[in-house]
Design a protein around this motif. Structure first.
Motif, PDB file in Angstrom:
ATOM      1  N   TYR A  13      -3.554   3.617  -1.793  1.00 27.30           N
ATOM      2  CA  TYR A  13      -3.265   3.253  -3.177  1.00 27.30           C
ATOM      3  C   TYR A  13      -2.629   1.868  -3.241  1.00 27.30           C
ATOM      4  O   TYR A  13      -1.785   1.515  -2.416  1.00 27.30           O
ATOM      5  N   GLU A  14      -3.067   1.101  -4.250  1.00 24.45           N
ATOM      6  CA  GLU A  14      -2.505  -0.209  -4.528  1.00 24.45           C
ATOM      7  C   GLU A  14      -1.952  -0.207  -5.957  1.00 24.45           C
ATOM      8  O   GLU A  14      -2.362   0.600  -6.789  1.00 24.45           O
TER       9      GLU A  14
ATOM     10  N   TYR B 163       0.835  -1.204   0.000  1.00 25.67           N
ATOM     11  CA  TYR B 163       0.000   0.000   0.000  1.00 25.67           C
ATOM     12  C   TYR B 163       0.868   1.252   0.000  1.00 25.67           C
ATOM     13  O   TYR B 163       1.960   1.278   0.574  1.00 25.67           O
TER      14      TYR B 163
ATOM     15  N   LEU C  35      -7.747   7.429   2.058  1.00 25.24           N
ATOM     16  CA  LEU C  35      -7.577   6.965   0.691  1.00 25.24           C
ATOM     17  C   LEU C  35      -6.213   6.291   0.588  1.00 25.24           C
ATOM     18  O   LEU C  35      -5.188   6.904   0.880  1.00 25.24           O
TER      19      LEU C  35
ATOM     20  N   ARG D 124      -4.049   2.332  -8.232  1.00 26.09           N
ATOM     21  CA  ARG D 124      -5.488   2.569  -8.123  1.00 26.09           C
ATOM     22  C   ARG D 124      -5.803   2.867  -6.660  1.00 26.09           C
ATOM     23  O   ARG D 124      -5.118   2.388  -5.757  1.00 26.09           O
ATOM     24  N   SER D 125      -6.831   3.648  -6.439  1.00 28.14           N
ATOM     25  CA  SER D 125      -7.155   4.075  -5.084  1.00 28.14           C
ATOM     26  C   SER D 125      -8.363   3.334  -4.542  1.00 28.14           C
ATOM     27  O   SER D 125      -9.216   2.854  -5.300  1.00 28.14           O
ATOM     28  N   LYS D 126      -8.434   3.242  -3.222  1.00 25.68           N
ATOM     29  CA  LYS D 126      -9.636   2.743  -2.558  1.00 25.68           C
ATOM     30  C   LYS D 126      -9.701   3.367  -1.175  1.00 25.68           C
ATOM     31  O   LYS D 126      -8.679   3.803  -0.615  1.00 25.68           O
ATOM     32  N   LYS D 127     -10.885   3.398  -0.607  1.00 25.86           N
ATOM     33  CA  LYS D 127     -11.100   4.016   0.694  1.00 25.86           C
ATOM     34  C   LYS D 127     -11.061   2.944   1.776  1.00 25.86           C
ATOM     35  O   LYS D 127     -11.734   1.923   1.678  1.00 25.86           O
ATOM     36  N   GLU D 128     -10.268   3.172   2.786  1.00 21.17           N
ATOM     37  CA  GLU D 128     -10.231   2.313   3.971  1.00 21.17           C
ATOM     38  C   GLU D 128     -10.497   3.204   5.168  1.00 21.17           C
ATOM     39  O   GLU D 128      -9.686   4.065   5.490  1.00 21.17           O
TER      40      GLU D 128
END
Length: 299
Positions: A283-284, A256, A281, A273-277
């Protein structure tokens, strides 16, 4: 008396700074150069900023160049800064790291998860992570995971900031910023009227080294998590693109990347690519190819 900074001298100095460390000072930042380098101009015996630039340009004195970079960089940081990235680390990222450690134990009794605090400044971010790792490992059911399974690397371009990080001694004001009284009493020992020393148990998971973002990364190895928060705002788009490419190269396929709240990768790099945790925010890698290399273990 404040030494005047001509527009020509500002243009010359910001060009040198950009070439030396990637930081780009936009028009309007003349006051910053004037304030931060004024005393250095005087101490070097230069009559004005133009003379100082000429000395800097022709000098082979690496210590002088380092002092200029240290003076111009911003070392604003504090423990658990912005809080929510640390909540995400504790509640979402650390449990996945623990599973990864357990899987790797089939191959070796002590596998290592590696974390990089890029732009570590005086060390508060790296040490905040170490505190959370210790707290996570102490939770019932996690006793098979040890702080020895984690290695945190903190890097910065500022020599004085790194020296302070390595000493891990902080003032009353620095301790009060972001750190609860409970964590202060648990992890620090008061060594003077205005000094607090971080316990060795927290310090030993962390090491620091000098790193200039615009140079090719040395052999740092690979990382499961990279934090580069509130650093890239000082770079232009071309430099950011190069840095993201280098981050991708040293990030594990399932790793990450965390940036600062005002920073993002959009329009600069397609590698992530991004995702919310939680509220964060993260990135992977967009194309996480599994590199064929041995896992990192502590001997």
């Amino acid at each position: 008396m404040t030494m005047e900074l001509s527009q020509n001298a500002f243009e010359q100095l910001r060009g040198w700074i950009h070439e030396a460390c990637g930081i780009y000072l936009q028009t309007g930042k003349e006051y910053l150069v004037q304030q931060r380098l004024g005393s250095l101009v005087i101490s070097e015996g230069c009559r004005d900023f133009n003379a100082f630039f000429q000395k800097l340009r022709h000098s082979r004195d690496e210590a002088l160049k380092s002092r200029v970079i240290a003076a111009i960089t911003t070392n604003e940081t504090y423990f658990f800064r912005d809080q929510h990235p640390f909540d995400t680390f504790m509640n979402h990222i650390l449990p996945r790291m623990a599973l990864k450690i357990r899987r790797k134990k089939a191959l070796h009794p002590r596998p290592v998860i590696r974390i990089w605090s890029a732009g570590a400044s005086t060390g508060q971010e790296a040490y905040s992570l170490s505190m959370l790792i210790h707290e996570y490992c102490s939770i019932s059911g996690n006793h098979d995971i040890s702080p020895l399974n984690f290695e945190i690397l903190g890097t910065d371009i500022s020599g004085p900031a790194l020296m302070k990080a390595q000493k891990a001694v902080y003032s009353d004001l620095e301790i009060s910023r972001g750190l609860s009284p409970q964590r202060r009493d648990r992890y620090f020992t008061k060594t003077g009227e205005n000094q607090w020393l971080l316990l060795e148990t927290i310090r030993k998971s962390v090491r620091f080294q000098d790193l200039n973002f615009i140079q090719s990364f040395p052999s740092l190895g690979f990382f499961d998590l990279i934090l580069c928060r509130n650093v890239l705002i000082y770079f232009d788009e071309s430099t950011k693109r190069q840095i993201f490419e280098r981050f991708e190269a040293v990030l594990e396929p399932d790793g990450y990347l965390l940036l600062g709240g005002s920073e993002n990768i959009y329009g600069i790099s397609t590698a992530f690519r991004s995702k919310k945790e939680g509220m964060t925010l993260i990135y992977e890698k967009n194309n996480p190819v599994q590199e064929m290399r041995p896992a990192v273990f502590v001997p």
